[in-house]
Motif scaffolding. Sequence first.
Motif, PDB file in Angstrom:
ATOM      1  N   ARG A   1       0.834  -1.211   0.000  1.00  0.00           N
ATOM      2  CA  ARG A   1       0.000   0.000   0.000  1.00  0.00           C
ATOM      3  C   ARG A   1       0.865   1.256   0.000  1.00  0.00           C
ATOM      4  O   ARG A   1       0.611   2.198  -0.751  1.00  0.00           O
ATOM      5  N   GLU A   2       1.873   1.246   0.858  1.00  0.00           N
ATOM      6  CA  GLU A   2       2.733   2.439   0.949  1.00  0.00           C
ATOM      7  C   GLU A   2       3.508   2.672  -0.345  1.00  0.00           C
ATOM      8  O   GLU A   2       3.654   3.802  -0.797  1.00  0.00           O
ATOM      9  N   LEU A   3       3.982   1.605  -0.909  1.00  0.00           N
ATOM     10  CA  LEU A   3       4.722   1.733  -2.170  1.00  0.00           C
ATOM     11  C   LEU A   3       3.804   2.255  -3.269  1.00  0.00           C
ATOM     12  O   LEU A   3       4.154   3.176  -4.021  1.00  0.00           O
ATOM     13  N   TYR A   4       2.634   1.660  -3.349  1.00  0.00           N
ATOM     14  CA  TYR A   4       1.684   2.049  -4.392  1.00  0.00           C
ATOM     15  C   TYR A   4       1.244   3.495  -4.204  1.00  0.00           C
ATOM     16  O   TYR A   4       1.030   4.233  -5.187  1.00  0.00           O
ATOM     17  N   ALA A   5       1.126   3.915  -2.959  1.00  0.00           N
ATOM     18  CA  ALA A   5       0.712   5.301  -2.713  1.00  0.00           C
ATOM     19  C   ALA A   5       1.690   6.294  -3.341  1.00  0.00           C
ATOM     20  O   ALA A   5       1.307   7.400  -3.726  1.00  0.00           O
ATOM     21  N   THR A   6       2.943   5.872  -3.485  1.00  0.00           N
ATOM     22  CA  THR A   6       3.926   6.798  -4.068  1.00  0.00           C
ATOM     23  C   THR A   6       3.964   6.727  -5.589  1.00  0.00           C
ATOM     24  O   THR A   6       4.608   7.556  -6.227  1.00  0.00           O
ATOM     25  N   THR A   7       3.339   5.730  -6.179  1.00  0.00           N
ATOM     26  CA  THR A   7       3.390   5.608  -7.648  1.00  0.00           C
ATOM     27  C   THR A   7       2.026   5.802  -8.297  1.00  0.00           C
ATOM     28  O   THR A   7       1.954   6.069  -9.495  1.00  0.00           O
ATOM     29  N   ARG A   8       0.966   5.653  -7.506  1.00  0.00           N
ATOM     30  CA  ARG A   8      -0.399   5.684  -8.059  1.00  0.00           C
ATOM     31  C   ARG A   8      -0.629   6.897  -8.936  1.00  0.00           C
ATOM     32  O   ARG A   8      -1.206   6.794 -10.024  1.00  0.00           O
ATOM     33  N   ASP A   9      -0.182   8.066  -8.498  1.00  0.00           N
ATOM     34  CA  ASP A   9      -0.528   9.293  -9.207  1.00  0.00           C
ATOM     35  C   ASP A   9       0.582   9.817 -10.102  1.00  0.00           C
ATOM     36  O   ASP A   9       0.501  10.943 -10.596  1.00  0.00           O
ATOM     37  N   LEU A  10       1.601   9.006 -10.309  1.00  0.00           N
ATOM     38  CA  LEU A  10       2.651   9.443 -11.238  1.00  0.00           C
ATOM     39  C   LEU A  10       2.059   9.549 -12.643  1.00  0.00           C
ATOM     40  O   LEU A  10       1.148   8.808 -12.996  1.00  0.00           O
ATOM     41  N   PRO A  11       2.576  10.467 -13.445  1.00  0.00           N
ATOM     42  CA  PRO A  11       2.093  10.566 -14.829  1.00  0.00           C
ATOM     43  C   PRO A  11       2.277   9.234 -15.548  1.00  0.00           C
ATOM     44  O   PRO A  11       3.175   8.446 -15.218  1.00  0.00           O
ATOM     45  N   ILE A  12       1.413   9.019 -16.520  1.00  0.00           N
ATOM     46  CA  ILE A  12       1.515   7.797 -17.324  1.00  0.00           C
ATOM     47  C   ILE A  12       2.455   8.042 -18.501  1.00  0.00           C
ATOM     48  O   ILE A  12       2.250   8.977 -19.277  1.00  0.00           O
ATOM     49  N   ILE A  13       3.458   7.180 -18.585  1.00  0.00           N
ATOM     50  CA  ILE A  13       4.321   7.134 -19.767  1.00  0.00           C
ATOM     51  C   ILE A  13       3.843   5.937 -20.576  1.00  0.00           C
ATOM     52  O   ILE A  13       3.910   4.803 -20.107  1.00  0.00           O
ATOM     53  N   SER A  14       3.356   6.180 -21.781  1.00  0.00           N
ATOM     54  CA  SER A  14       2.848   5.086 -22.621  1.00  0.00           C
ATOM     55  C   SER A  14       3.679   5.046 -23.892  1.00  0.00           C
ATOM     56  O   SER A  14       3.299   5.591 -24.919  1.00  0.00           O
ATOM     57  N   PRO A  15       4.818   4.379 -23.831  1.00  0.00           N
ATOM     58  CA  PRO A  15       5.790   4.500 -24.925  1.00  0.00           C
ATOM     59  C   PRO A  15       5.498   3.591 -26.111  1.00  0.00           C
ATOM     60  O   PRO A  15       6.164   3.695 -27.129  1.00  0.00           O
TER      61      PRO A  15
END
Lengths: 468, 468, 468
Positions: free
Chosen positions: A21-35
């Motif tokens: 949960r803690e890890l995901y909380a730091t990545t959940r709202d990162l911008p999406i890179i869709s390469p």
Amino acid sequence: MARLSKDRLFPVEERSRGLARELYATTRDLPIISPHGHTDPRWFAENAPFPDPARLFVTPDHYVFRLLHSQGVPLEALGVARADGGPVETDSRLVWRLFARHFHLLRGTPSWLWLRHAFETVFGIDESLAESNADAVFDHIAGCLARPEFRPRALFERFGIEVLATTEGPLDDLRWHRLLRESGWSGRVITAYRPDAVVDPDSDGFAANVEAFGALAGVDATRWDGYLDAHRIRRAYFKDFGATSTDHGHPTARTENLSRDEAAALFDKALRGIATAEEADAFRGHMLTEMARMSLDDGLVLQLHAGALRNHSTPMLQRFGRDRGYDLPLRTDYVRALRPLLEAVGERADLTIIVFTLDESTYARELAPLAGVYPALRLGPAWWFHDSPEGMRRYREMTTETAGFYNTVGFNDDTRAFCSIPARHDVARRVDAAYLATLVATGRIDDDEAFEIAHDLAYRLAKAAYRL
Amino acid sequence: MARLSKDRLFPVEERSRGLARELYATTRDLPIISPHGHTDPRWFAENAPFPDPARLFVTPDHYVFRLLHSQGVPLEALGVARADGGPVETDSRLVWRLFARHFHLLRGTPSWLWLRHAFETVFGIDESLAESNADAVFDHIAGCLARPEFRPRALFERFGIEVLATTEGPLDDLRWHRLLRESGWSGRVITAYRPDAVVDPDSDGFAANVEAFGALAGVDATRWDGYLDAHRIRRAYFKDFGATSTDHGHPTARTENLSRDEAAALFDKALRGIATAEEADAFRGHMLTEMARMSLDDGLVLQLHAGALRNHSTPMLQRFGRDRGYDLPLRTDYVRALRPLLEAVGERADLTIIVFTLDESTYARELAPLAGVYPALRLGPAWWFHDSPEGMRRYREMTTETAGFYNTVGFNDDTRAFCSIPARHDVARRVDAAYLATLVATGRIDDDEAFEIAHDLAYRLAKAAYRL
Amino acid sequence: MARLSKDRLFPVEERSRGLARELYATTRDLPIISPHGHTDPRWFAENAPFPDPARLFVTPDHYVFRLLHSQGVPLEALGVARADGGPVETDSRLVWRLFARHFHLLRGTPSWLWLRHAFETVFGIDESLAESNADAVFDHIAGCLARPEFRPRALFERFGIEVLATTEGPLDDLRWHRLLRESGWSGRVITAYRPDAVVDPDSDGFAANVEAFGALAGVDATRWDGYLDAHRIRRAYFKDFGATSTDHGHPTARTENLSRDEAAALFDKALRGIATAEEADAFRGHMLTEMARMSLDDGLVLQLHAGALRNHSTPMLQRFGRDRGYDLPLRTDYVRALRPLLEAVGERADLTIIVFTLDESTYARELAPLAGVYPALRLGPAWWFHDSPEGMRRYREMTTETAGFYNTVGFNDDTRAFCSIPARHDVARRVDAAYLATLVATGRIDDDEAFEIAHDLAYRLAKAAYRL
């Protein structure tokens, strides 16, 4: 009927779940890179409303319609267009009802998660789809689609997409990308160069394609040197529309590093339609090495999507055309197949080759050992049938110990289904959080390393690998 | 020494374990559908007592005697009959003692679970077998076997078997099935048509088999048309004794869809013993398509058990004959191999083809993608060496995300060991409960869906797929 | 920065973790049996100090330098010697700093665990390596290495090694082993016979090797009978220095059982350098059967390490020579390949053949079924790229259900990195404790059985299988 679990895809044991949960909380709202993906640039260029729920969620999604078809639902009844012009269902509400009635077939598949996620987060629908609520859900989504905040550009922004790559063929004039650029919209939608139609002698109309290719590039592409020049010119053109990568879909991972004369002779045979299956394969293989050499000059990242037998059913190909769920994975060799390419350019740290596979048995045996030594090689994420919680878990479990995290390139959604983009990235971020939490809980990495890696996997590695 | 754990095979984390318990509670007592196996119909026709513990548990069970043999125990000492008539141990008590002394070799294998389950639930033995209690356990079981409630029909009823399929060859007169039917007993024991002896040119006595086959059917089976007619006639005969399926054991999954003339020519060569290995393989492959076409007419479900190299050791074949633990899995291709069959009949939703594999690398790569699109294709459960907790778990984890649950067909026990039937179904129900509980705990299906799927996997899917 | 977790690699759920702890507590301090590896006997013969941290941990460890290289670090900068005599970094402190700066690349790999374990338990370093502490760690380790208690023999004793096998070629005079024996030191360091240089026609200088081989043995090894005699004589010589096993590294697992004339003819061609690739492969395959026959006479255990394509990159081979991280796994067949050998000697319970694989897809499909029936066959532990927590877990999960525990042979560290020996055995003991605890927690073995098996896997099986 319940909403999706907030803890979905996390470990079940409480302490690891807490860390996930803690890890995901730091990545959940990162911008999406869709390469890498297959959305339609026209959507963003025109910014017209999506037509209706069925044409948004059912008709274009081979994951969905193939699974319904496997239980006897005719593709026609799902509104999938016939290649032969035969009649198909055109009433989207009827298609939607049929979809709703069979929604249980998706249980346990990633489509269930993606669709539920899109229904819930994009359209605010808290219940699962079923026959009983089919009409209500249809009407609700249709109502949304008519509103400006559900147009493609608005969704793009709402999804938090920092950059989205589409994929275009070498004969594409990139008109939608041009229109996009001219529109002044700030969304970053870029193209990628996928030259299969002029690289694969088995493509429909190969010789005509090559001729048109030369015409577009302003060279005689029917001679070997001109053909290579045309690639250089078209790569530059694509680069001008933001491309940072090329993409290559081959039935095998075979590569070759032929002499100029051998290559030119194969090309000539291919153009004349007299190349054997073996020669066509050798030509495709050699072109990967040529593409890699051009990448050394122009900096485009080379993606190899190998191992799909396309159009397994000839009757269904004739009836419905390509990309209708009948592309099937093949056992694929990489260690021997990539050797000519890697001997030629694999030591170049200024080159990036990203390899994808549909054959999971190669993760630990071939791909991780190769990526774990050659500076030019990186592993693409779990692909296609494996773009799923179990597929992603196996990918990490079978590649990390030999290739580490830093020879992987973050996540690709690789989708045609626009609304599934945030859902897919969410699944990837959750699965990686779960994997990292488990590594910490079992003492295989430190806590602070996990947070750093989580960010790398969700954001930084994709930007770096794709030079975005 | 302890009894089996009530929570065996469930997740270890408490909440998922709780849900698994609840799911299993709803499937534990469902009737057993056993749509494919190798028990002896004579047991139920004659209803004679089983002879003794060794001949019930050791001598007929290749899982058991192969593992003891792998540590140096001669098969003769375990009472396994010699094909060459050489002497073997006939004192069942001595065989049993040897078995007991080596029982620890089964630790961690499904046989340990199956045997412990049978000892405990069928014979009320609460301790594990060991040298120290060998005689006591032998005497106890022997005592039970002498009692009427341990005769085959009584056990069949006690096991809660709703239907049990045996497997017979095309030359079998089905006398035991006839006797069964005439006996008026209510137990449903049906046959299945396994024509390998007249389909595989490499069978012992192939030409003689075909001749006898024609004689049984009352046609000249040495001509191609008569041969096909003989199949139709024998299939109808088997159907008359309850058969709802055919079964085919081939070294590969190769299929062919040849012209009438090509097929007839191969058949002729096979009869004359001059077919090459390649021609024999092509003939077997073509016969699968013929069998599928007949299934479209008579409704029998087609089962394909592919990928076993039979009788790996020639010396051991000569000494002990077939089915003595020396059948070994081969890497198997399905995507290319099944293409002719699937192009011919794969789109027929009124046909059911059930495919089994011994090559787990094909689950996610080939079989789930194929079953996830072709209406006629279904995946058989984890088979043979994979009929085990880990094997079943991998099966679900590698097939569900692409094929879903509804392209699978529930469980097959596929056993010769009668007392292992409830044990094997119990393992399958527990493993599925555990898998479903984990999906719920990780938010991949809803709670109410899990209960529905649990029932489907334990009962409904097998009945539906096998048309029982 | 933290110390390694005391519970590392154990299950995360509390009760299973508790049992894993208890199991591990009984195996943690057992003596180390290291029956196969590549440490240098000279270390123990001379007992000189190890030179410096970089030459202890970086330069000789292909796991480490290949992963750094894969991210663009030149091997020269890591001090890896050039085969062509070109310059490489000789300042060990600079190599160490580079290693420290890239230490994060090892996250999630077994090298992270091994190095952290060695730093902590051998050198008392409680923090992870990073750029910031590179010099301090270097100085600390260098200081230790200068002290007598860090010399090879002292570490050997401190590590609790009961027996350590090195591996020597057939032309080795075993001078270090002789010196060792003469030194009177009580440590048991034995050799193993690895005759690839005179068995593989593709070896560098094969014919010259064979000639030298004969000279060492005092026979004419260029004739077939003399060649076999030379093997017998050299095997006896190695046995005299403690060898209990031979070892064979082949690109495939192919075996042959040729007639004397066929074998002699192949040998002759190989000597004359005119054997085709196919003939060379057949010769290697036949020699395995010859070696097995000699093992029946002299009792040496036969190890087969199959399936590596050596020196994948020709440019890197020319630049750096062999064993530089460019050996890559190949898909490997065992069922068909081992048949000639197993038909010849597989039923001999007085013979031990230990097979290793780099192709995990063969564990459940081929190797466990084979080892689960042939008395002579045993499965070596998870090897090379799979000598890791996930690799070992998969090994147990995919082999135990068919082969049981007693057809496996405990752990091999197989290492050149001396300080990783206790770390690797520790990982194996922990992973096995975790696996056994999970089996108990899911009711698949009894509690008392788990303790017995834990001891077997950590100690007894290796001694028994290798006849130590």
